[in-house]
Design a protein around this motif. Sequence first.
Motif, short mmCIF file in Angstrom:
data_model
loop_
_atom_site.label_atom_id
_atom_site.label_comp_id
_atom_site.label_asym_id
_atom_site.label_seq_id
_atom_site.Cartn_x
_atom_site.Cartn_y
_atom_site.Cartn_z
N LYS A 191 44.31 38.74 65.81
CA LYS A 191 43.67 39.22 64.65
C LYS A 191 43.94 40.31 63.66
O LYS A 191 43.71 40.20 62.60
CB LYS A 191 42.05 39.62 65.10
N THR A 192 44.47 41.21 64.48
CA THR A 192 45.04 42.47 63.49
C THR A 192 46.51 42.76 63.85
O THR A 192 47.00 42.33 64.72
CB THR A 192 44.02 43.77 64.07
N CYS A 193 46.77 43.43 62.81
CA CYS A 193 48.50 43.90 62.71
C CYS A 193 48.41 44.87 63.90
O CYS A 193 47.59 45.80 63.82
CB CYS A 193 48.78 44.44 61.37
N PHE A 194 49.45 44.53 64.46
CA PHE A 194 49.75 45.72 65.67
C PHE A 194 50.03 47.00 65.39
O PHE A 194 49.63 48.13 65.85
CB PHE A 194 50.81 45.20 66.57
N GLY A 195 50.60 47.22 64.15
CA GLY A 195 51.00 48.50 63.66
C GLY A 195 49.94 49.24 62.85
O GLY A 195 49.51 50.68 63.20
N CYS A 196 49.18 48.61 62.02
CA CYS A 196 48.16 49.41 61.03
C CYS A 196 46.71 48.92 61.44
O CYS A 196 45.98 49.37 60.61
CB CYS A 196 48.55 49.33 59.82
N GLN A 197 46.60 48.08 62.19
CA GLN A 197 44.98 47.39 62.67
C GLN A 197 44.33 46.84 61.32
O GLN A 197 43.26 46.61 61.20
CB GLN A 197 44.23 48.49 62.89
N GLN A 198 45.40 46.62 60.35
CA GLN A 198 44.64 45.48 59.17
C GLN A 198 44.53 44.20 59.84
O GLN A 198 45.43 43.59 60.47
CB GLN A 198 45.64 45.57 58.28
N SER A 199 43.52 43.34 59.14
CA SER A 199 43.01 42.29 59.55
C SER A 199 44.15 41.18 59.14
O SER A 199 44.42 41.34 57.96
CB SER A 199 41.71 41.84 58.95
N LEU A 200 44.31 40.30 59.51
CA LEU A 200 45.54 39.49 59.36
C LEU A 200 45.10 38.38 58.80
O LEU A 200 45.60 37.15 58.49
CB LEU A 200 46.42 38.84 60.82
N ARG A 201 43.51 38.19 58.65
CA ARG A 201 43.10 37.07 58.20
C ARG A 201 42.74 37.24 56.49
O ARG A 201 42.50 38.52 56.28
CB ARG A 201 41.80 36.57 58.83
N ASN A 202 42.46 36.34 55.88
CA ASN A 202 42.10 36.34 54.25
C ASN A 202 40.74 36.87 54.39
O ASN A 202 39.97 36.54 55.52
CB ASN A 202 42.37 35.11 53.89
N PRO A 203 40.17 37.28 53.25
CA PRO A 203 38.54 37.62 53.27
C PRO A 203 37.70 36.35 53.49
O PRO A 203 36.63 36.24 54.13
CB PRO A 203 38.32 37.95 51.91
N SER A 204 38.41 35.25 53.34
CA SER A 204 37.43 33.91 53.50
C SER A 204 37.83 33.50 55.27
O SER A 204 37.40 32.45 55.30
CB SER A 204 37.83 32.86 52.62
N ASN A 205 38.32 34.44 55.93
CA ASN A 205 38.63 34.29 57.28
C ASN A 205 39.57 33.18 57.53
O ASN A 205 39.55 32.41 58.61
CB ASN A 205 37.35 34.07 58.02
#
Lengths: 414, 296
Positions: A361-375
């Motif tokens: 679900k999240t990027c391993f490096g920066c914890q940013q979500s890997l999904r689009n805003p529309s999930n």
Amino acid sequence: MNNGGKRRLRENGDRGDDDDDDMEEDGLEAWERTYADERSWEALQEDESGFLRPIDNKAVHHAQYRRRLQSLSATARIQKGLIRFLFVVVDLSKAAAEMDYRPSRMVMIAKQVEAFIREFFDQNPLSQIGLVTIKDGVAHSLTELGGSPESHIKALMGKLECSGDGSLQNALELVQGYLDQIPSYGHREVLILYSALSTCDPGDIMQTIQKCKKSKIRCSVIGLSAEMYICKHLCQETGGSYSIALDEAHLKDLILEHAPPPPAIAEFAVANLIKMGFPQRAAEGSISICSCHKEAKIGEGYICPRCKARVCELPTECRVCGLTLVSSPHLARSYHHLFPIAPFDEVPPSRQFEPHHRLQKTCFGCQQSLRNPSNKFSLYVECPKCKQPFCLDCDIYIHESLHNCPGCESFRPS
Amino acid sequence: MASVPSKLYADDVSLLVALVDVNPFFWTTASFSFSQFLSHVFAFLNSLLLLNQLNQVVVIATGYSSCDYIYDSSAATSQSVVDARMPALYSNLLQNLGEFLARDEKLGKEESRGKIASSLLSGSLSKALCYIQRLFRSGPHHPQPRILCLHGSPDGPEQYVAVMNAIFSAQRSMVPIDSCFVGAHNSAFLQQASYITGGVYVKPQHLDGLFQYLVTVFATDLHSRSFLQLPRPAGVDFRASCFCHKMTIDMGYICSVCLSIFCKHRKKCSTCGSVFGQAQSDDSTTSDRKRKAAET
């Protein structure tokens, strides 16, 4: 309202012509000036159904970066020339005063060369640069081969005047004379930034090119006007690269391409053991005469382990005994060229329904979500070794600056 | 290369990424107990959040077999848990830390005999730098980031290249790496990190007063550091160690192809296999150049 504004400007014009020029740009009103530089309507494109949508810069940027990385990864396991002696030849002929690059070609080249020098010493701390200028058909050496970026930049920004014709042969002869004196383990390179469309040579340039080829000097040229046969021939003979800049951003990219070490040709530089010293810092408060400035200084220097002379900064060559002095971080700066990390694999949305990928679900490096805003799933990458997911921005940062995969570093190898 | 964006936020807002060492092999043999250490660190993190409403704190745990994010003060979920006994910060953090330690133990391998095993400093440094890059990308208004390593485990020589890569990347992005070392002997990696990036390295002498050291040295934002007298680095050792014996050397021989360091002259490089030729002419060429420079 607008007319009142213009009248006021003309009154203040007596204060200085600069103000006047800044305020009025070819008679544009203030509201027109906001659109003069940014044409936001050009950043649109049509999608499949004919509707307008903004160009997705991030995807384009990432695609460009991936293409560059693919071409570089082919050279990943090739030996690189880490100790380089590079001459930068700047063309200050009449053609450098052209205004097609703002404010003039000469000023823009100087700015880009300054950025290049800093980047070069950042990536190649043990290498040296020298500057040569071509003016009035004669080549002058602006600075000698040295390892300190500040002295080169100061010399370059000091004298920027252009006149006369350019002469490739004189520049090559001068550079070849200097590069013949360097130790055999160094890689010899020349980078010529050529704006003129001709070259006025005193003799046969083909012979000079053959001499350079025999001295194993790798010559590259970046042209600012049009492609010239003689530059192409020079680069082909010596194994360098020839490219023409299209605009300022392209020129910056082309120059910075020469900062990382090029693939080394084994016969060009003999492998040698170089004797180097690792000086310790002088004790706080100790007073000694430093060998570079010839004046007494307190603390904050380094002591040569062989002759105990004091030097101010590293890396340098001891002026008394000639020993090359470096610190271990300088050597460590080049280690990422020797241990590069593999490019990450793309995981397109089509593959993200597999069970392994569905949980990411999240990027391993920066914890940013890997999904689009529309999930919905969007493109991300994963490391081929540790299989951790990373977002596109972390991918670029890891490969261009960090040179460590956080996933591989965060798990202990068995 | 990521260019450093202009700092348009107020000067005194900071983002602190704290890398907390939770290596069980170190903490079982330390003179200071892990729970006491945690209470000092939590009090420090809380006081940092109190100093400025916009301050942010991110905690990454550096374990023996893995590293992971434990707490992010700007994430929405961190404010949800409210416990009558402890503030929201503590309970959330402790819960995540407990889960991390359980996972880390499952991944655990055999300890190396004789020495305390090192923890994965390079992994948590890399993750911290990725998070900070994400912060830079979020726009011109952002807090000033810095990294604080609360570390005690000894240095693992196998991590040298990775740690140096992280240090140089931090130096380029102008992110200082501070360290508070609670172990027995000084850590060369962290001393070099703080020296190169412009951070502060402190090895507290009295661990009972750890909170006092943390608050007086590391709580202030970067802008105010220019007005304070912070502990200065004493004797950072930049000497290299040779690849053959791992001894620290003053003068050595470097292979021009792969930059491996050797203490004695040899015919072949053991790392890249290149055969060395014309070694004697090396010194004479250098002295020729020296004489030439002296004449002109």
